[in-house]
Design an enzyme around this catalytic site. Structure first.
Site, short mmCIF file in Angstrom:
data_model
loop_
_atom_site.label_atom_id
_atom_site.label_comp_id
_atom_site.label_asym_id
_atom_site.label_seq_id
_atom_site.Cartn_x
_atom_site.Cartn_y
_atom_site.Cartn_z
N GLY A 1 1.27 -1.41 -0.13
CA GLY A 1 0.04 0.33 -0.11
C GLY A 1 1.07 1.10 -0.48
O GLY A 1 2.26 1.47 0.81
N ALA B 1 7.63 0.24 -5.17
CA ALA B 1 7.32 0.57 -3.79
C ALA B 1 9.06 1.33 -4.15
O ALA B 1 9.39 2.15 -2.89
CB ALA B 1 7.88 0.25 -2.29
N ALA B 2 8.88 1.15 -5.25
CA ALA B 2 10.21 2.18 -5.68
C ALA B 2 9.84 4.10 -5.41
O ALA B 2 10.55 4.63 -4.41
CB ALA B 2 11.31 2.26 -6.63
N GLY B 3 8.82 4.03 -5.42
CA GLY B 3 8.16 5.68 -5.95
C GLY B 3 7.97 5.48 -4.40
O GLY B 3 8.47 7.21 -3.62
N ASP B 4 7.39 4.75 -3.55
CA ASP B 4 7.26 4.97 -2.00
C ASP B 4 8.44 5.61 -1.79
O ASP B 4 8.91 5.68 -0.08
CB ASP B 4 6.64 4.17 -1.50
CG ASP B 4 5.25 3.48 -2.47
OD1 ASP B 4 4.80 4.82 -2.41
OD2 ASP B 4 5.12 2.30 -2.34
N GLY C 1 9.77 -7.25 -2.96
CA GLY C 1 8.30 -7.01 -2.46
C GLY C 1 8.16 -5.13 -2.42
O GLY C 1 9.90 -4.73 -2.28
N SER D 1 11.51 -4.36 1.68
CA SER D 1 12.23 -4.25 0.25
C SER D 1 13.01 -2.92 1.17
O SER D 1 14.15 -1.69 0.43
CB SER D 1 12.48 -4.35 -1.10
OG SER D 1 11.18 -2.30 -1.53
N ASP E 1 13.55 -5.94 -7.95
CA ASP E 1 11.71 -5.73 -7.99
C ASP E 1 11.47 -4.34 -8.00
O ASP E 1 12.26 -3.22 -7.44
CB ASP E 1 11.37 -6.40 -6.55
CG ASP E 1 10.10 -6.37 -6.79
OD1 ASP E 1 9.54 -4.85 -7.29
OD2 ASP E 1 9.40 -7.08 -5.73
N ASN F 1 3.86 1.79 2.89
CA ASN F 1 5.63 1.56 2.81
C ASN F 1 5.91 3.00 2.85
O ASN F 1 7.07 2.74 3.24
CB ASN F 1 5.00 1.76 1.06
CG ASN F 1 4.62 0.09 0.30
OD1 ASN F 1 4.68 0.12 1.12
ND2 ASN F 1 4.23 0.12 -1.54
N LEU G 1 12.21 9.47 -12.99
CA LEU G 1 12.52 9.02 -14.55
C LEU G 1 13.11 7.54 -14.04
O LEU G 1 13.63 7.69 -15.13
CB LEU G 1 13.66 9.87 -14.94
CG LEU G 1 13.07 11.32 -15.87
CD1 LEU G 1 13.74 12.16 -15.29
CD2 LEU G 1 11.42 11.40 -16.18
N GLY G 2 13.01 6.91 -12.96
CA GLY G 2 13.44 5.35 -12.83
C GLY G 2 15.06 5.69 -13.26
O GLY G 2 15.53 6.15 -12.53
#
Ligand code: RIB
Length: 307
Positions: free
Chosen positions: A38, A249-252, A287, A291, A246, A42, A221-222
């Site tokens: 969520g 949740a990178a943005g979180d 995850g 993560s 994975d 996160n 922008l990743g």
């Protein structure tokens, strides 16, 4: 100084798959796990692992997922007294497919997140103090998100909004409630209506979003890093090169890192680098909440890239 999260808690139902299916296709995956997630929860966990005092406001269902989601916050030291247990509705869930390159598809069923109401905004409002920070996302109802931003603004609280999942019905008044707006590339494109593919187009998009009233913008922008645009600064920050397992949740992770760094009063460049390092470490683990990195890990990554 407290970081408040007003947002979602989801149980992530994660299918590992060799590749993402195309519409109408059935494929065999390799593994299934349930993982606390969520966007709201996160971001709460990200900030807590980085050392912040964190409070969460939200709703879960009266089911096993709801209990597990609350516990996953409590073990991080997050205050959950304002996470309500809602009868007659399931907890939020997210059906997630992750391929071997770390790319994903996510479908969120809001469940109890959709019952977040004005009473939750009132509970939040009573807890806010002027030096605090509020993190918002769009997995709970928009009128409540806007009311939360408005009360925070009135109380001198910094408001950071992750416009995810992106919406095409944002009123103009929304932007004036936002101190930091942090879309990713896809979200930025949908908000401004033109392609955002690199730092140059991100800079153009950020200008549009600032003209609408948001005080500062970060476009994520990743692998290309981020573009930062504020009143007195505009600059790119490159991504850290890490193995991608994975990206869920990178943005979180980024938003948790940004909130913590800004609340500690560091420069914009340092805050953006701290957040970028937090996001980089998150993509190298599987995850959502599992993560999210510790403060020690983020500082070690930053130290390894200085000089
Ligand atoms: O940002 C990642 C999150 O999006 C997942 O944890 C999932 O629950 C969805 O909300």
């Amino acid at each position: 100084m407290t970081l408040h999260i007003f947002g979602s808690l989801n149980m992530d139902l994660v299918c590992q798959t060799p590749r993402l299916p195309v519409p109408g296709e059935t494929i065999l995956g390799t593994e299934f796990t349930t993982v606390p997630g969520g966007k709201g929860a996160n971001q709460a966990v990200a900030a807590a692992r980085l050392g912040a005092a964190v409070r969460m406001v939200g709703r879960v269902g009266n089911d096993a997922f709801g209990q597990a989601l609350i516990q996953s916050l409590q073990v991080e030291g997050i205050e959950t007294g304002d996470v309500q247990i809602e009868a007659g509705v399931s907890s939020g869930v997210a059906a997630i497919a992750v391929d071997t390159s770390g790319r994903n598809h996510i479908i969120v069923i809001p469940g109890a997140n959709g019952r977040v109401a004005r009473s939750d905004v009132e509970r939040l409002s009573a807890r806010l103090a002027p030096d605090d920070t509020l993190l918002l996302q769009f997995e709970v109802p928009l009128p409540e998100v806007m009311a939360a931003a408005a009360t925070a603004q009135q109380q001198g609280v910094t408001v950071i909004v992750d416009p995810a999942p992106v919406r095409n019905d944002l009123p103009e008044a929304f932007y004036g409630l936002v101190d930091w707006l942090t879309p990713n590339q896809v979200e930025a494109e949908q908000l401004v209506g033109f392609p955002v593919a690199d730092q140059k187009s991100a800079a153009a998009a950020a200008k549009v979003l600032r003209q609408r009233g948001a005080r500062a913008i970060v476009i994520k922008l990743g692998a290309e890093g981020v573009w930062v645009e504020a009143a007195d600064a505009a600059f790119p920050v490159p991504a850290f090169e890490v193995p991608v397992v994975d990206t869920v949740a990178a943005g979180d992770a980024f938003n948790g890192g940004l909130a913590v760094a800004l609340s500690e009063g560091v420069s914009l460049l340092e805050a953006a680098r701290f957040a970028t390092a937090t996001a980089a470490l998150s993509v190298s683990q599987a995850g959502a909440q599992p993560s999210l990195p510790t403060r020690q890990a983020v500082e070690a990554l930053l130290a390894a890239h200085i000089g």
